[in-house]
Design a protein around this motif. Structure first.
Motif, mmCIF file in Angstrom:
data_model
loop_
_atom_site.group_PDB
_atom_site.id
_atom_site.type_symbol
_atom_site.label_atom_id
_atom_site.label_comp_id
_atom_site.label_asym_id
_atom_site.label_seq_id
_atom_site.Cartn_x
_atom_site.Cartn_y
_atom_site.Cartn_z
ATOM 1 N N ALA A 125 0.926 -1.242 0.073
ATOM 2 C CA ALA A 125 0.072 0.019 0.016
ATOM 3 C C ALA A 125 0.705 1.351 0.126
ATOM 4 N N THR A 126 0.493 2.187 -0.764
ATOM 5 C CA THR A 126 1.223 3.367 -0.899
ATOM 6 C C THR A 126 0.442 4.703 -0.200
ATOM 7 N N GLU A 127 -0.508 4.159 0.655
ATOM 8 C CA GLU A 127 -1.137 5.064 1.607
ATOM 9 C C GLU A 127 -1.397 4.627 2.963
ATOM 10 N N ASP A 128 -1.316 5.278 4.072
ATOM 11 C CA ASP A 128 -1.591 4.795 5.429
ATOM 12 C C ASP A 128 -3.258 4.652 5.267
ATOM 13 N N SER A 129 -3.749 3.232 5.645
ATOM 14 C CA SER A 129 -5.281 3.282 5.784
ATOM 15 C C SER A 129 -5.921 3.837 6.905
ATOM 16 N N LEU A 148 -5.581 6.959 7.515
ATOM 17 C CA LEU A 148 -5.660 8.414 6.824
ATOM 18 C C LEU A 148 -6.314 8.276 5.542
ATOM 19 N N GLY A 149 -6.288 7.255 4.668
ATOM 20 C CA GLY A 149 -7.138 7.144 3.433
ATOM 21 C C GLY A 149 -7.121 5.739 2.892
ATOM 22 N N LEU A 150 -7.938 5.342 1.850
ATOM 23 C CA LEU A 150 -7.872 4.244 1.030
ATOM 24 C C LEU A 150 -6.957 3.996 0.458
ATOM 25 N N PRO A 151 -5.961 3.073 0.523
ATOM 26 C CA PRO A 151 -4.883 2.657 -0.348
ATOM 27 C C PRO A 151 -5.267 1.871 -1.272
ATOM 28 N N VAL A 152 -5.023 1.660 -2.709
ATOM 29 C CA VAL A 152 -5.367 1.112 -3.612
ATOM 30 C C VAL A 152 -4.074 0.656 -4.430
ATOM 31 N N VAL A 153 -3.884 -0.904 -4.313
ATOM 32 C CA VAL A 153 -2.766 -1.646 -4.911
ATOM 33 C C VAL A 153 -3.511 -2.096 -6.238
ATOM 34 N N ALA A 192 -6.939 -5.588 -8.883
ATOM 35 C CA ALA A 192 -7.111 -6.927 -10.045
ATOM 36 C C ALA A 192 -8.193 -7.748 -9.276
ATOM 37 N N LEU A 193 -8.593 -7.516 -8.047
ATOM 38 C CA LEU A 193 -9.722 -8.579 -7.644
ATOM 39 C C LEU A 193 -11.119 -7.885 -7.209
ATOM 40 N N ASP A 194 -10.871 -6.518 -6.891
ATOM 41 C CA ASP A 194 -12.086 -5.684 -6.623
ATOM 42 C C ASP A 194 -11.770 -4.278 -6.670
ATOM 43 N N ALA A 195 -12.042 -3.670 -7.889
ATOM 44 C CA ALA A 195 -11.667 -2.336 -7.996
ATOM 45 C C ALA A 195 -12.322 -1.036 -7.199
ATOM 46 N N VAL A 196 -13.164 -1.684 -6.277
ATOM 47 C CA VAL A 196 -14.128 -0.785 -5.656
ATOM 48 C C VAL A 196 -13.967 -0.752 -4.113
ATOM 49 N N GLU A 197 -14.295 -2.067 -3.511
ATOM 50 C CA GLU A 197 -13.973 -2.280 -2.260
ATOM 51 C C GLU A 197 -12.849 -2.665 -1.824
ATOM 52 N N PRO A 198 -12.484 -2.187 -0.407
ATOM 53 C CA PRO A 198 -11.227 -2.706 0.075
ATOM 54 C C PRO A 198 -11.458 -4.282 0.609
ATOM 55 N N SER A 235 -12.151 -7.786 11.613
ATOM 56 C CA SER A 235 -11.900 -6.199 10.449
ATOM 57 C C SER A 235 -10.832 -5.632 11.071
ATOM 58 N N ASP A 236 -9.871 -4.910 10.474
ATOM 59 C CA ASP A 236 -9.152 -3.870 11.175
ATOM 60 C C ASP A 236 -10.313 -2.713 11.466
ATOM 61 N N ASP A 237 -9.650 -1.747 12.274
ATOM 62 C CA ASP A 237 -10.410 -0.793 13.313
ATOM 63 C C ASP A 237 -11.572 -0.246 12.105
ATOM 64 N N LEU A 238 -12.721 -0.133 12.590
ATOM 65 C CA LEU A 238 -13.928 0.323 11.653
ATOM 66 C C LEU A 238 -13.765 2.002 11.652
ATOM 67 N N GLY A 239 -12.915 2.540 12.560
ATOM 68 C CA GLY A 239 -12.855 4.120 12.550
ATOM 69 C C GLY A 239 -11.751 4.604 11.698
ATOM 70 N N MET A 240 -10.891 3.675 11.042
ATOM 71 C CA MET A 240 -9.855 4.244 9.957
ATOM 72 C C MET A 240 -10.639 5.084 8.965
ATOM 73 N N LYS A 241 -9.803 5.769 8.408
ATOM 74 C CA LYS A 241 -10.495 6.738 7.338
ATOM 75 C C LYS A 241 -10.349 6.016 5.878
ATOM 76 N N ALA A 242 -9.704 4.903 5.757
ATOM 77 C CA ALA A 242 -10.172 3.943 4.806
ATOM 78 C C ALA A 242 -11.451 3.877 4.492
ATOM 79 N N LEU A 243 -12.305 3.456 5.497
ATOM 80 C CA LEU A 243 -13.662 3.435 5.282
ATOM 81 C C LEU A 243 -14.362 4.407 5.341
ATOM 82 N N SER A 244 -15.574 4.527 4.668
ATOM 83 C CA SER A 244 -16.640 5.527 4.756
ATOM 84 C C SER A 244 -18.147 5.161 5.071
ATOM 85 N N GLY A 245 -18.826 6.137 5.453
ATOM 86 C CA GLY A 245 -20.110 5.578 5.862
ATOM 87 C C GLY A 245 -20.666 5.738 7.315
ATOM 88 N N SER A 246 -21.563 5.551 7.798
ATOM 89 C CA SER A 246 -21.774 5.486 9.244
ATOM 90 C C SER A 246 -21.177 4.229 9.709
#
Length: 344
Positions: A179-183, A185-190, A223-229, A253-264
């Motif tokens: 990953a090139t981003e810290d999950s 703080l944001g959503l990494p895309v590989v 390569a596996l799912d272009a949308v969902e982590p 799961s990893d922490d639900l509070g991480m900014k890689a995820l969105s929504g309630s």
């Protein structure tokens, strides 16, 4: 039966509102952070109060991130200084057998420390394999850039913890090293192709697919799912983690509070459980968020309950070891200069 989530608490003592929540929500476990820990007796008391409020008895996980190096919630005088994973990798380059023995014995020593405080689950080892261009969120938390080496040292740590009756949680399945981003703080895309991922990122997890528990990665594998982590992708969870990798242990799961995820927080909980995780992990201790999580977490049943019970069986282990030798091995690894301030 407990419900399919793990939560934190806000501070050093359990509030009446938190106690009432735990009684009604019956989580499967508690995760502790530095904010919760100021003294040995205080930690024991907090853990006991949470257990009592949740009505959980022995069937309750008490988690902490005590990897060593940057990620160590218990620091002196609460816990011994532990080296980062890279220190074992450095020793491995000189003497692979010695590195494995040091990793096992240090983990066995740590298990005693944790159990004495009422903590029975360690979110370690990290099996991620970093690449040169990746974000340094993994960095020295990894046991090397060779998948086989990462698997060998990771297994030694996991087996050392289990020998002392502490549940290891391998992370971050199926891999966070590229990953090139810290999950946080944001959503990494590989973007790497699947065959490369299988040969590198996924390989240590495949080698340790027999482990009793794992934590998912908030990382998109295009390569596996272009949308969902991976954590909220049913395809990645079912086809890769449960399928190709062959992991049939307790999956959180990893922490639900991480900014890689969105929504309630309710939506995040539904997403990770629908994808195939057995437990949703929420770490902040914010009561309103915990209530949202609890509202979407069903009681553990079926395969999830079976995996939970299999994981709990690890907690009854206690294998003898040479404590003096373990202390000496830890001192040797620390002597390589593996001391770092916490950053994540």
């Amino acid at each position: 039966m407990p419900h399919a989530f793990i939560c934190g608490v806000a501070g050093e003592t359990l509030s009446s509102a938190e106690a009432a929540f735990l009684k009604s929500a019956s989580p499967a476990g508690l995760i502790l952070f530095a904010r919760n820990c100021i003294g040995h007796e205080q930690i024991q008391r907090l853990v006991g109060d949470v257990r009592e409020a949740a009505g959980a008895g022995d069937d309750f996980l008490v988690l902490i991130d005590q990897e060593g190096g940057r990620v160590q919630r218990l620091r002196p005088p609460l816990g011994r200084t532990l080296p980062p994973a890279r220190a074992y990798a450095d020793l491995y380059a000189e003497d692979a057998g010695a590195a494995q023995e040091a990793a096992f014995l240090t983990a066995r020593l740590l298990a005693d420390d944790l159990k004495a405080l009422g903590i029975n689950t360690n979110c370690a080892p990290v099996l991620d394999v970093p690449v040169p261009e990746a974000h340094d969120i993994i960095g020295d938390r990894a046991y090397g850039r060779d998948p086989q080496q990462a698997a060998t040292l990771g297994r030694a740590v996991a087996e050392g913890l289990m020998a002392g009756g502490v549940l290891p949680v391998i992370k971050h399945i199926p891999g966070h090293g590229r990953a090139t981003e810290d999950s946080h703080l944001g959503l990494p895309v590989v973007s790497a192709p699947q065959d490369l991922l299988e040969a590198t990122d996924f390989a240590p997890f495949t080698a340790l697919s027999d482990m009793p528990a794992a934590m998912t990665a908030h990382v998109v594998f295009a390569a596996l799912d272009a949308v969902e982590p991976a954590s909220t992708s049913r395809r990645v969870t079912q086809d890769i983690i449960r399928g190709d990798i062959g992991f049939d242990g307790l999956l959180m799961s990893d922490d639900l509070g991480m900014k890689a995820l969105s929504g309630s927080f309710g939506a995040r909980t539904r997403a990770v459980l629908a994808a195939g995780s057995d437990l949703a992990l929420h770490c902040s201790g914010t009561l309103s968020e915990m209530e949202e999580v609890a509202s979407e977490a069903p009681r553990l049943t079926g395969a999830a309950l079976r995996r939970f019970r299999t994981a709990l069986a690890i907690l009854r282990r206690s294998e003898p070891y040479d404590r003096a030798k373990a202390e000496a091995q830890l001192a040797r690894v620390l002597g390589t200069g593996g001391r770092h301030a916490e950053s994540v």
